[in-house]
Write an enzyme that holds these catalytic residues in place. Structure first.
Site, short mmCIF file in Angstrom:
data_model
loop_
_atom_site.label_atom_id
_atom_site.label_comp_id
_atom_site.label_asym_id
_atom_site.label_seq_id
_atom_site.Cartn_x
_atom_site.Cartn_y
_atom_site.Cartn_z
N CYS A 7 44.01 92.46 18.13
CA CYS A 7 43.67 93.89 18.08
C CYS A 7 42.44 94.04 17.18
O CYS A 7 41.71 93.06 16.97
CB CYS A 7 44.85 94.74 17.61
SG CYS A 7 45.45 94.39 15.95
N ASN A 10 44.17 93.66 13.01
CA ASN A 10 45.26 92.68 12.81
C ASN A 10 46.23 93.15 11.73
O ASN A 10 46.77 92.33 10.97
CB ASN A 10 44.71 91.27 12.50
CG ASN A 10 45.74 90.16 12.55
OD1 ASN A 10 45.63 89.16 11.85
ND2 ASN A 10 46.76 90.29 13.36
N CYS A 12 48.14 96.45 12.57
CA CYS A 12 49.09 97.37 13.22
C CYS A 12 49.69 96.80 14.51
O CYS A 12 50.87 96.47 14.54
CB CYS A 12 48.42 98.71 13.53
SG CYS A 12 47.84 99.58 12.07
N ARG A 13 48.87 96.67 15.57
CA ARG A 13 49.41 96.29 16.88
C ARG A 13 49.69 94.80 17.05
O ARG A 13 50.81 94.41 17.45
CB ARG A 13 48.46 96.76 17.99
CG ARG A 13 48.37 98.27 18.10
CD ARG A 13 47.19 98.71 18.94
NE ARG A 13 45.92 98.44 18.26
CZ ARG A 13 44.73 98.70 18.75
NH1 ARG A 13 44.64 99.21 19.97
NH2 ARG A 13 43.63 98.45 18.06
N SER A 14 48.70 93.96 16.81
CA SER A 14 48.91 92.53 17.10
C SER A 14 49.94 91.85 16.20
O SER A 14 50.63 90.94 16.68
CB SER A 14 47.58 91.75 17.11
OG SER A 14 46.93 91.79 15.86
N ASP A 123 45.99 102.79 19.57
CA ASP A 123 45.94 102.40 18.16
C ASP A 123 46.75 103.39 17.32
O ASP A 123 46.42 104.57 17.26
CB ASP A 123 44.47 102.43 17.72
CG ASP A 123 44.28 101.70 16.41
OD1 ASP A 123 45.28 101.48 15.71
OD2 ASP A 123 43.13 101.35 16.10
P1 4NP Z 1 45.09 97.60 14.65
O1 4NP Z 1 44.80 99.03 14.00
O2 4NP Z 1 43.83 97.20 15.40
O3 4NP Z 1 46.23 97.83 15.57
O4 4NP Z 1 45.41 96.65 13.51
C1 4NP Z 1 43.67 99.27 13.19
C2 4NP Z 1 43.76 99.09 11.83
C3 4NP Z 1 42.65 99.32 11.04
C4 4NP Z 1 41.46 99.72 11.62
C5 4NP Z 1 41.36 99.88 12.99
C6 4NP Z 1 42.48 99.65 13.77
N1 4NP Z 1 40.32 99.96 10.80
O5 4NP Z 1 39.25 100.29 11.35
O6 4NP Z 1 40.39 99.81 9.58
#
Ligand code: 4NP
Length: 155
Positions: A7, A10, A12-14, A123
């Site tokens: 994602c 790294n 939240c989702r993955s 997200d």
């Molecule tokens: P993830 O969510 O891609 O599912 O881990 C996010 C977490 C942080 C950010 C973007 C997406 N960020 O831009 O900080």
């Protein structure tokens, strides 16, 4: 089989996808290695988001020891399958991997459950706990589909 979930952050989702597929593969008797990474590197070294940890733990999965790392082009050498959580993530993967990008290894995660629909795992980073519950449910159903698809491909 070695599988990498990717994602943006790294956190939240993955990490959820890594923990869920690890558990389901083990339960199905599959000797798979599952990891995860993020394309943007903003959260390298961090544990998963507390709400990702919470929703996993309430489903019997402890992901607290995971550590965020950035996706790198050599991941195409290390893994048999690379799942992108969303289309923007796939664009990043292509940009990072360049000549190592292998379209036979990389696909959108939700294609396993909804083939041909080109869907993203939304997200949850910008929302509240409900978003994490929704994402967990979608990821869990998709991991079931990944295993079912694999088992039927082996017959
Ligand atoms: P993830 O969510 O891609 O599912 O881990 C996010 C977490 C942080 C950010 C973007 C997406 N960020 O831009 O900080």
């Amino acid at each position: 089989m070695k599988i990498l979930m990717v994602c943006l952050g790294n956190i939240c989702r993955s990490p959820i996808a890594e923990g869920v597929l690890q558990k389901k593969a083990k339960e199905a008797g599959l000797d798979w290695t599952i990891d995860s990474a993020g394309t943007n590197g903003y959260h390298v070294g961090e544990a998963p988001h507390l709400l990702s940890q919470k929703v996993c733990l309430s489903n019997g999965i402890n992901i607290s020891s995971q550590v965020s790392r950035q996706f790198e082009k050599e991941d195409f050498d290390r893994y048999d399958k690379i799942f992108a959580m969303a289309k923007d993530v796939m664009v990043d993967i292509k940009n990072i991997a360049r000549n190592k990008f292998n379209p036979e290894k990389a696909s959108l995660f939700l294609e396993a459950l909804y083939p041909g629909e080109n869907l993203d795992v939304k997200d949850p980073w910008y929302g509240n706990e409900d978003g994490y519950l929704e994402v967990f449910s979608q990821i869990s159903q998709t991991c079931d589909a990944i295993i079912t698809n694999y088992i039927s491909s082996q017959k």
